[in-house]
Scaffold this active site. Structure first.
Site, PDB file in Angstrom:
ATOM      1  N   ASP A  57       0.811  -1.281  -0.027  1.00 49.25           N
ATOM      2  CA  ASP A  57      -0.151  -0.023  -0.050  1.00 49.25           C
ATOM      3  C   ASP A  57       0.698   1.233   0.080  1.00 49.25           C
ATOM      4  OD1 ASP A  57       0.398  -0.683   2.810  1.00 49.25           O
ATOM      5  OD2 ASP A  57      -0.486   1.321   3.339  1.00 49.25           O
TER       6      ASP A  57
ATOM      7  N   ASP B 187       5.645   0.329   3.308  1.00 42.25           N
ATOM      8  CA  ASP B 187       5.961  -0.865   3.993  1.00 42.25           C
ATOM      9  C   ASP B 187       5.623  -2.041   3.248  1.00 42.25           C
ATOM     10  OD1 ASP B 187       3.226  -0.742   3.925  1.00 42.25           O
ATOM     11  OD2 ASP B 187       2.916  -0.101   5.910  1.00 42.25           O
TER      12      ASP B 187
ATOM     13  N   TYR C 189      -4.423   1.817  10.945  1.00 41.70           N
ATOM     14  CA  TYR C 189      -4.018   1.963   9.781  1.00 41.70           C
ATOM     15  C   TYR C 189      -4.936   2.662   8.620  1.00 41.70           C
ATOM     16  CZ  TYR C 189      -0.373  -0.517  11.965  1.00 41.70           C
ATOM     17  OH  TYR C 189       0.587  -1.073  12.776  1.00 41.70           O
TER      18      TYR C 189
ATOM     19  N   GLU D  51       6.071   9.845   2.869  1.00 40.79           N
ATOM     20  CA  GLU D  51       5.581   8.465   2.565  1.00 40.79           C
ATOM     21  C   GLU D  51       4.564   8.500   1.085  1.00 40.79           C
ATOM     22  OE1 GLU D  51       4.273   4.231   4.213  1.00 40.79           O
ATOM     23  OE2 GLU D  51       4.033   6.162   5.541  1.00 40.79           O
TER      24      GLU D  51
END
Length: 522
Positions: free
Chosen positions: A103, A106, A253, A495
């Site tokens: 996604d 990670d 998350y 990110e």
């Protein structure tokens, strides 16, 4: 007599010339009104025109991030620092869940944002596939989409079972390693009738219904996608509940704030894919009354599909005269207009939260998600207006044209690509200045490094720029004061994610050439 005859003939020809001239003038005015409905208005769309180099180059870059995020046994891999990974995913459930995409930075596979990524990418292809093709990027987009839908098919082994996560987020986030070197356990987690997840099941249904239209030339594959979409929608509708309540660990998350928006979103896509009025009745009936939140604009994202649904159903209002008069269908269109009015900076109802450089700013975390997603919706709606010859939308006392929406969409795209106070591109790999410290494990670790779960943290902490360029990554973006701290530890700003990539690909595809005629999905 001869002179009189000649004189009469000249007068007749004079009359003919006047009539022809009047017709030509009228035709000219008609065409002028058609192609220029006011100062600054865009032409009525036609086939794709010349590719705008800036957007074409950026689109090519943006699509590469999907390749970077691919899990499984890679095919025709052109990313030198990526290799096969997660080949055993799904084995604990006797399934092949090796495909799909990680996604973000990670190595988790979270179905909720992954399915949203696929739905948006499908929508972009359906609206702007001709423009993608003109830019030479359609095949890349379709290949990335199919990598996702292949995974979705395998993740749905029974009508009322959907695997919605691969990996343990607690274990995964204790590691900093390359996906090719992962050794931690990666359990496959499912929802079912006793542990429901209407939101994620419906989003997956939306993705597969939309993708069935993208792949309609492959009738067998398209039919399979549509079958899964129908089953998943029924499962989601008949077994209602939040997936983040069934799987509490995901709340940190991708916590879901509701499932009603996904049910409407999925039904809307199923209506487009099937023309079955049962689905249209679903969104315009009691479910619409309960979940559509008509008249109250919100922000399009992986968690809130209402703005997307409003624009998608506006397509029906604009182009299907048989059902356009439906009162509740018109409420979706009116709410879509309210969404558009909130985006336009000169509108009386404009959202005030913007940076000085003109970027919509809704969230500190991953700040670019909302403005880029909103700009994608704006360019779609502007093309609906142009194709339907809708001259204006009304925002309280003011009115605005399609060109105003397109101008807004371009402003957000241009900001991302470097027209901002930092003079940097937030799309990695585009331009001369972009993030060098993207929060991304694979990009941060040298290919020849020997790492495992625990000893790779040195690469997170390193003050050396990433050895591998995460080309196409749309990072989180600036703070409200338009500063950007380029640090791997600053995941709030550095990110990237696949769902960011989906909306920037959609936006760039809509801008890469002149507006093209809106055509039927089927």
């Amino acid at each position: 007599m001869g002179k009189e005859k000649k004189s009469g003939g000249c007068f007749g020809w004079f009359i003919v010339l006047i009539v022809v001239g009047a017709i030509a003038l009228a035709l000219g005015l008609t065409l002028r009104n058609k192609f220029h409905k006011g100062d600054g208005d865009a032409p009525v769309p036609g086939p794709p025109g010349a590719v705008t180099k800036k957007y074409g180059d950026a689109l090519e870059v943006a699509l590469q991030f999907f390749d970077i995020q691919k899990s499984g046994k890679l095919e025709n891999n052109e990313i030198s620092w990526r290799g096969d990974s997660a080949l055993q995913d799904g084995k604990d459930a006797d399934l092949d869940l090796s495909k799909g995409m990680y996604d973000a930075g990670d190595h988790m596979k979270f179905q909720f944002p992954m399915a949203y990524t696929a739905t948006v990418l499908s929508w972009a292809i359906l609206e702007y596939g001709d423009q993608m093709n003109a830019a030479g990027q359609l095949e890349s987009a379709r290949n990335s989409l199919k990598w996702l839908t292949d995974y979705f098919i395998n993740a749905h082994p029974e009508p009322n079972v959907l695997y919605v996560q691969v990996g343990d987020p607690d274990l995964d986030h204790k590691c900093w390693d390359r996906p090719e070197d992962m050794t931690e356990k990666r359990p496959a987690i499912q929802i079912n009738a006793s542990s429901p997840g209407s939101d994620v099941a419906a989003e997956t249904a939306a993705a597969m219904a939309a993708a069935s239209l993208v792949f309609k030339s492959n009738s067998g594959y398209s039919s399979s996608l549509l079958k899964h979409a129908k089953e998943l929608f029924t499962f989601a509708d008949q077994n209602r509940g939040l997936y983040s309540e069934s799987i509490p660990e995901v709340q940190t998350y991708y916590n879901s704030t509701g499932y009603g928006d996904e049910l409407l979103w999925a039904a809307s896509w199923l209506y487009h894919a099937t023309k079955d009025h049962t689905y249209l009745d679903y969104v315009t009936g009691s479910n619409g009354e309960s979940y559509a939140n008509w008249g109250s604009p919100t922000w399009f994202s992986w968690d809130d599909k209402r703005p997307g649904t409003q624009v998608l159903l506006s397509r029906v209002s604009f182009f299907d005269s048989k059902v356009a008069s439906n009162a509740n269908l018109q409420k979706y269109k009116k709410t879509a207009e309210a969404v558009m009015c909130g985006l336009l900076p000169k509108s009386p109802t404009a959202t005030e939260s913007r940076t000085k450089g003109g970027l919509l700013w809704i969230s500190q975390w991953n700040a670019l998600q909302h403005p880029v997603a909103s700009a994608f919706l704006a360019v779609i709606y502007s093309d609906y207006m142009l194709t339907s010859s809708t001259q204006k939308i009304h925002c309280d006392s003011n009115s605005f044209r399609a060109a105003d929406l397109r101008k807004f969409a371009m402003s957000q795209a241009n900001y991302v690509l470097g027209d901002n106070p930092m003079k940097m591109s937030y799309l990695v790999g585009y331009g001369d200045k972009y993030s060098q410290f993207v929060h991304h494990r694979g990009a941060s670790i040298p290919v020849d490094a020997t790492t495992n779960c625990s000893n790779g943290w040195q690469w997170l902490e390193s003050d050396t720029p990433n050895p591998n360029v995460a080309t196409g990554a749309l990072v989180g973006g600036p703070f409200l004061n338009e500063t950007f701290v380029d640090s791997r530890n600053n995941s709030m700003q550095t990110e990237p994610s696949t769902y960011n990539s989906a909306v920037i690909v959609g936006l760039l595809s809509g801008l890469v050439t002149t507006s093209s005629v809106v055509t039927s999905f089927t």
